[in-house]
Design an enzyme around this catalytic site. Structure first.
Site, mmCIF file in Angstrom:
data_model
loop_
_atom_site.group_PDB
_atom_site.id
_atom_site.type_symbol
_atom_site.label_atom_id
_atom_site.label_comp_id
_atom_site.label_asym_id
_atom_site.label_seq_id
_atom_site.Cartn_x
_atom_site.Cartn_y
_atom_site.Cartn_z
ATOM 1 N N GLU A 1 -3.952 1.563 -7.939
ATOM 2 C CA GLU A 1 -3.044 0.833 -6.762
ATOM 3 C C GLU A 1 -1.903 1.336 -6.289
ATOM 4 O O GLU A 1 -0.945 0.664 -6.309
ATOM 5 C CB GLU A 1 -2.968 -0.633 -7.565
ATOM 6 C CG GLU A 1 -4.108 -1.292 -7.582
ATOM 7 C CD GLU A 1 -3.821 -2.716 -8.093
ATOM 8 O OE1 GLU A 1 -2.606 -3.108 -7.931
ATOM 9 O OE2 GLU A 1 -4.759 -3.709 -8.569
ATOM 10 N N GLY A 2 -1.989 2.862 -6.224
ATOM 11 C CA GLY A 2 -0.805 3.136 -5.473
ATOM 12 C C GLY A 2 -0.068 4.138 -6.691
ATOM 13 O O GLY A 2 0.634 3.266 -7.694
#
Length: 821
Positions: A509-510
């Site tokens: 997620e990043g």
């Protein structure tokens, strides 16, 4: 000579009066018109009553003449705004459409207040306290408890490399995949706060299960369908997803596009093709994805790709942009690859490929009307999902680690003393507990904001980054406290798998390095600043006259804002923020004031950096990261203060509040200091340092006494210990190590005085000579040092402790069981 000195004193007095008035007006954020009126009135009085020579009065009047001209809007726009706007356009950094969509995503919440230099605390304090409904609480007490009781993490991670079929069936049947799906489609329709609490409990028991359950309730097909799907798509897919008949995954990341997800090379070409025996207009897809959670078992694939219409079958545009579609698994050309194995945590994860996969246009989520809007859809929904999934899982792991480590440090003895009584362990427990309080406060308060209608895009990045990084620190500390107990894997090890999954949370997620260096401040500086986005939009407005008017209003506001923050930063630094207005919260009031101080300093540093560096600031990642750290520290400190209020200002928790706030605000100070040390324009750095640290670096980190106080709170069965781990799975069952630790912790209160009596009256006097505790107990009972009943208490306690501190051993062939599963 005397008259000359007197005249000079009068002039100086008037100058002090003017400067003082300017500072007061700036501190109070008076408007240009109001400031001009006050200063011109003082100038009139000066001309009338001042004793200075005429030339001096004329010199002093020149700046006020300029100020008066600035109030004449047509003149100001012609002489100042238009020329500056031309130069401003050249300074603007280039921005892709995907960057603009990311900036426009979500809402600005408390993060925006921290950019103002004077946050409105009433906005945060009036936010509704997040609570569970009766139905949500019943789910936590019922199905969630049942699931946790079914989970055997060693069996899942080592023997099977998967969850048992009965667990999969239970998860689907009880709606764990349907927490975000509305009731009208058969879902649970839980609040963000309830969703978060469920993940905390499951994560405290099994990281494989929590990862599995998090994905369908985060960014994926259900979330995208709810917000953008057609009614036909919702009616078809959502009930099936709610019942577990369909298992979703979302395929975004690929071998050539990881953190730079917007550059995905996967393509969809609009063309004619055959679908269910009929020729239709559709999309021919070619894609390669990896790291896709639930891919190996997914029945419906959410897919992000770049859509093209080279033959213009649907319009004049050839490159339609990133698009999201739903692809049934059995569609010809789709290949689900073999499983990945992320660091011994066998949640279902793997690659997906597609070669010449043909689907109709209505496979696009939302239909053809949303073609090319995929990136906007993804970043908008990421604002919510990224606040919940990983922060909640990290919080669950942290709470379990603190709960276990506090008890273990009390029952594990070395040198005839609980190891938690040594200052080294004590300080580790303190930072573990306080950091757990920080991330629990952040996820709880932010989830409450989401339930109040916010989609906090910048806080979502802060939570993802800091919750997982703090989770990593806590996992490391828990391992250090447990020593050999923590590093030997087996059924008795309740820390190892949580320790292993930490890098997974850091990566997905990043990636955290990217999030810290580019996203938190990079997005926040534009998205949350009161004027920057307005200036950028005005400068790009195709209607030049409207653009100039909007730009003029934004720039005038921005200049006043910057001057105000310079003055506020200086005043708050000189006074240590003692007189700034904040909520009357008793013992925590000073921390509110310090947040105000650093907010003003941060706002000043932000404006100077953007003015001096312009678009180059985007490339100065380390400076951007430090400003992001300051913003994050203020945000997390605010969440701690609000969470303390939400919990009724529990006085026993104050050591945790003090440690948390002091560490966060000290971090803000140190990162501002490093920002100034490395700012390339040294004169501007000196100016900022004068305004930000007029009395030097004065804020101190938590004291050692706090370590002792917090250590006592977590090594004893206190209310604080229970609040700190409110949602984890600690039910007293045969296979729950956390419950066994708590049982031993409670028994230690009765056992320790008896052990001390044996040492003092037996061992030290030479009457008790046995080296092992069971032998000492037997001798002490025989000598009458303790009664037979007390001996039974001690033997039972010792057996329980030994069962906990023991580790597993295996035959050589058993160690590879998981590899063959």
């Amino acid at each position: 000579m005397h008259d000359l000195l007197l005249d000079a004193g009068i002039v100086v007095g008037w100058l002090v009066l003017f400067v003082g008035a300017i500072c007061i007006l700036a501190y109070r954020r008076a408007s240009l018109a109001a400031s001009s009126a006050v200063l011109l009135f003082l100038l009139g009085v000066y001309w009338t009553l001042g004793a200075a020579p005429s030339w001096c009065k004329i010199v002093v009047s020149v700046p006020f003449g300029v100020l008066l001209l600035l109030n004449i809007k047509p003149l100001r726009m012609r002489l100042v705004t238009r020329p500056f706007m031309k130069k401003y356009r050249k300074l603007l950094p280039t921005m892709s459409s995907t960057e603009k969509e990311a900036l426009d995503a979500g809402t600005v919440w408390w993060d925006g207040e921290l950019f103002t230099g004077g946050p409105n605390w009433q906005k945060l304090m009036s936010a509704k306290v997040p609570t569970l409904s009766a139905e949500e609480q019943a789910f936590l007490d019922g199905p969630c408890e049942e699931l946790c009781a079914m989970l055997d993490d060693w069996d899942i991670t080592h023997r099977r490399a998967d969850m048992p079929a009965a667990v999969w069936a239970f998860i689907k049947a009880k709606g764990f995949f349907a927490m975000i799906i509305p009731r009208r489609y058969g879902g649970l329709e839980f609040s963000a706060y309830a969703h978060s609490c469920v993940l905390i409990k499951i994560a405290s028991r099994s990281t494989t299960a929590s990862s599995t359950i998090a994905v369908p309730n985060s960014l994926g097909p259900a979330e995208l369908l709810l917000h953008y799907g057609t009614e036909a798509q919702k009616n078809h897919y959502l009930p099936r997803l709610a019942r577990g008949e369909d298992v979703p995954c979302f395929a975004l990341t690929g071998p050539r596009a990881g953190s730079d997800a917007a550059s995905i090379p996967d393509t969809g070409i609009i063309c004619k093709g055959e679908w269910h025996g009929n020729e239709t207009t559709g999309i021919r897809l070619n894609f390669s994805k990896r790291y896709i959670t639930l891919a190996p078992i997914a029945t419906v694939i959410g897919l992000a790709f770049r859509l093209y219409d080279p033959d213009h079958l649907m319009g004049e545009k050839s490159d339609l942009g990133i698009t999201c579609a739903l692809i049934p698994r059995e569609t010809p050309g789709v290949t689900i690859g073999r499983r990945h194995f992320p660091l011994n945590i066998p949640f279902q994860n793997g690659p997906i490929q597609g070669h010449d996969v043909f689907v109709p246009l209505d496979a696009i989520i939302g239909g053809f009307a949303t073609a090319g809007q995929g990136w906007r859809m993804l970043v908008e929904q990421l604002s919510v999902g990224r606040c919940i999934s990983l922060p909640s899982s990290a919080t669950g792991g942290a709470q379990a680690a603190v709960y276990a480590s506090g008890a273990y440090a009390r029952i594990r003895r070395q040198f005839s003393t609980p190891i938690g009584s040594f200052e080294g362990i004590e300080q580790v427990l303190a930072r573990m507990a306080a950091r757990t309080y920080i991330i629990d406060a952040a996820r709880s308060v932010t989830a409450g904001a989401i339930d109040g209608g916010e989609k906090p895009s910048v806080p979502s990045a802060m939570l993802k980054y800091h919750a997982t990084e703090i989770g990593r620190m806590i996992a490391n500390d828990a391992m250090d406290v447990h020593g050999g107990k923590g590093i030997c894997l087996g059924p008795k090890n309740y820390l190892g798998r949580g320790y292993q999954i930490v890098p997974v949370a850091i990566t997905v997620e990043g990636a955290n390095i990217l999030t810290r260096n580019l996203i938190i401040f990079g997005q926040g500086a534009v998205r949350c600043h009161p004027f920057v986005l307005k200036e950028m939009n005005a400068a790009k407005n195709p209607d030049r006259e409207v653009g100039v008017r909007e730009f003029d209003a934004a720039v005038i506001g921005h200049v006043g804002f910057a001057i105000s923050n310079a003055v506020r930063s200086l005043v708050l630094g000189l006074t240590s923020a003692r007189f700034t207005r904040v909520p009357d919260t008793g013992a925590t009031r000073r921390y509110f004031q310090h947040v105000n101080r650093y907010s003003a300093s941060f706002a000043l540093a932000t404006d100077v950096a953007m003015l001096a560096l312009g678009g180059y600031l985007k490339k100065k990642e380390t400076l951007s990261a430090r400003l992001g750290d300051v913003l994050s520290s203020m945000y997390l400190a605010s969440m701690v203060l609000k969470h303390h209020e939400n919990q009724g200002r529990q006085p026993d928790d104050l050591p945790l509040i003090e440690w948390a706030c002091r560490s966060l605000l000290y971090q803000a100070q140190e990162q501002l200091h490093l920002f100034l040390r490395n700012f390339p324009n040294r004169p501007l750095a000196a100016f900022m340092r004068l305004c930000i640290f007029p009395r030097g670096l004065a804020y101190s980190p938590p004291s050692d006494r706090l370590g002792h106080a917090i250590g006592e709170l977590v090594m004893n069965p206190t209310a604080t210990r229970e609040r700190l781990s409110a949602h984890i799975y600690k039910t007293a069952t045969e296979h729950n190590p956390l419950a066994k630790l708590q049982e031993a912790l409670i028994l230690s209160a009765a056992a320790e005085p008896l052990e001390k009596r044996i040492r003092v009256d037996g061992v030290k006097t030479g009457r008790v000579t046995a080296l092992d505790l069971p032998g000492q107990i037997a001798q002490a009972a025989a000598l009458g040092i303790i009664s037979n009943a007390e001996a039974e208490v001690l033997l039972d306690y010792d057996a329980k402790v030994l069962s906990i501190i023991n580790v597993d051993d295996f035959e050589s062939h058993e160690l590879g069981a998981g590899a063959d599963a």
